[in-house]
Design a protein around this motif. Structure first.
Motif, PDB file in Angstrom:
ATOM      1  N   UNK A  84       0.836  -1.204   0.000  1.00 14.02           N
ATOM      2  CA  UNK A  84       0.000   0.000   0.000  1.00 14.02           C
ATOM      3  C   UNK A  84       0.869   1.250   0.000  1.00 14.02           C
ATOM      4  N   UNK A  85       1.878   1.273   0.842  1.00 12.97           N
ATOM      5  CA  UNK A  85       2.762   2.435   0.922  1.00 12.97           C
ATOM      6  C   UNK A  85       3.555   2.640  -0.367  1.00 12.97           C
ATOM      7  N   UNK A  86       4.095   1.568  -0.946  1.00 10.96           N
ATOM      8  CA  UNK A  86       4.881   1.676  -2.176  1.00 10.96           C
ATOM      9  C   UNK A  86       4.020   2.092  -3.366  1.00 10.96           C
ATOM     10  N   UNK A 148     -11.122   1.603  -5.049  1.00 13.90           N
ATOM     11  CA  UNK A 148     -11.224   1.618  -6.512  1.00 13.90           C
ATOM     12  C   UNK A 148     -10.448   2.784  -7.121  1.00 13.90           C
ATOM     13  N   UNK A 149     -10.319   3.892  -6.403  1.00 15.49           N
ATOM     14  CA  UNK A 149      -9.653   5.092  -6.901  1.00 15.49           C
ATOM     15  C   UNK A 149      -8.457   5.418  -6.021  1.00 15.49           C
ATOM     16  N   UNK A 150      -7.404   5.967  -6.627  1.00  8.70           N
ATOM     17  CA  UNK A 150      -6.252   6.452  -5.856  1.00  8.70           C
ATOM     18  C   UNK A 150      -6.710   7.627  -5.014  1.00  8.70           C
ATOM     19  N   UNK A 151      -6.308   7.824  -3.826  1.00 12.19           N
ATOM     20  CA  UNK A 151      -5.338   7.065  -3.039  1.00 12.19           C
ATOM     21  C   UNK A 151      -5.985   6.105  -2.055  1.00 12.19           C
ATOM     22  N   UNK A 152      -7.249   5.714  -2.262  1.00 13.12           N
ATOM     23  CA  UNK A 152      -7.945   4.832  -1.314  1.00 13.12           C
ATOM     24  C   UNK A 152      -7.628   3.356  -1.512  1.00 13.12           C
ATOM     25  N   UNK A 153      -6.671   3.028  -2.362  1.00 15.20           N
ATOM     26  CA  UNK A 153      -6.328   1.630  -2.645  1.00 15.20           C
ATOM     27  C   UNK A 153      -5.587   1.022  -1.457  1.00 15.20           C
ATOM     28  N   UNK A 154      -6.007  -0.156  -1.048  1.00 11.93           N
ATOM     29  CA  UNK A 154      -5.332  -0.894   0.021  1.00 11.93           C
ATOM     30  C   UNK A 154      -4.933  -2.253  -0.541  1.00 11.93           C
ATOM     31  N   UNK A 155      -3.678  -2.623  -0.310  1.00 14.01           N
ATOM     32  CA  UNK A 155      -3.138  -3.855  -0.886  1.00 14.01           C
ATOM     33  C   UNK A 155      -2.662  -4.821   0.186  1.00 14.01           C
ATOM     34  N   UNK A 156      -2.798  -6.101  -0.121  1.00 12.39           N
ATOM     35  CA  UNK A 156      -2.224  -7.167   0.690  1.00 12.39           C
ATOM     36  C   UNK A 156      -0.820  -7.422   0.149  1.00 12.39           C
TER      37      UNK A 156
END
Length: 190
Positions: A84-86, A148-156
Motif C-alpha cells: 500500500x505504501x509503495x 477503486x480510486x487512488x489514493x484509497x487503494x489498500x493492498x495485501x
C-alpha cells in the motif's frame, strides 16, 4: 436620520455581491511554463494518460525501475503495509484507478534485461509472449483488497520466491529489448 452604508451605496454593493456569488470558473492549464523543468515530461505523460485517446507510451528504463524494482535492504517485506505504501509513494495506477495486482522485484535491472533474451513462454493469461527467468528470484506480490480510486487503494503484501515472468519491448534509443512489465512470479512445484 443617519444613513447606513447599504442605503448610500446600494448599487455598488449589489454588483459586488453578484460578482462574489458567480460560480468559480475552472481553467485547464495547457501552458506548462509554471511547471518545474524536471517534472514537465511526467506532467505531459499524465495529461496524455488522462485525456489522450491513443495507446500510452511504452515505459522508459527509469520508469520501469521506479515502478517495479525495490531495495531488499530498505524495508522488511513482512510489513503488512509495504505494498500500500509503495503503490502510493510511486503513484502506481491506471488512470487513477487501483490496479488489481502489481509486482515489485528485488533483482537488479541488468538481470531483468537479460531475461528479455530468453525464449517465449506462456504468460499468466496463457498467451505465449512472456520471458521467464532461469533462476529463482524474490519479489513482492501486491493484491488489491479494498478501494477503486487512488489514493484509497489498500493492498495485501505477499513475498514470493520463484521464476519471474516479464514482457519485453524494443527500445529504439538503446536498440535493445527492455523489460516492459512484470506478469507473474511462478513458484516452482515442491
Amino acid at each position: 436620520m443617519m444613513k447606513t452604508l447599504i442605503t448610500t451605496h446600494a448599487l455598488p454593493l449589489l454588483l459586488l455581491l453578484l460578482q462574489l456569488l458567480q460560480p468559480l470558473q475552472c481553467l485547464r492549464i495547457d501552458d506548462m511554463s509554471g511547471v518545474l523543468e524536471d517534472i514537465r515530461e511526467e506532467y505531459a505523460e499524465y495529461l496524455e494518460i488522462l485525456y489522450g485517446t491513443r495507446p500510452t507510451r511504452s515505459p522508459s528504463i527509469e520508469k520501469f525501475k521506479r515502478l517495479n524494482i525495490v531495495d531488499p535492504l530498505g524495508r522488511p517485506f513482512y510489513d503488512d503495509h509495504y505494498c500500500t505504501d509503495e503503490m502510493r509513494a510511486n503513484i502506481i495506477h491506471s488512470k487513477f484507478r487501483c490496479l488489481q495486482e502489481h509486482y515489485f522485484l528485488t533483482m537488479q535491472y541488468e538481470e531483468l534485461k537479460n531475461i528479455c533474451l530468453n525464449e517465449f513462454v506462456p504468460c499468466k493469461n496463457g498467451i505465449k509472449k512472456c520471458k521467464m527467468s532461469t533462476t529463482l528470484e524474490g519479489g513482492l506480490y501486491c493484491k488489491l483488497i479494498e478501494g477503486t480510486q487512488m489514493p484509497e487503494c489498500t493492498y495485501e503484501s505477499c513475498y514470493k520466491r520463484g521464476y519471474v515472468l516479464i514482457t519485453c519491448r524494443w527500445h529504439n534509443e538503446t536498440q535493445e529489448f527492455i523489460p516492459e512489465s512484470v506478469n507473474d512470479i511462478v513458484t516452482p512445484p515442491e
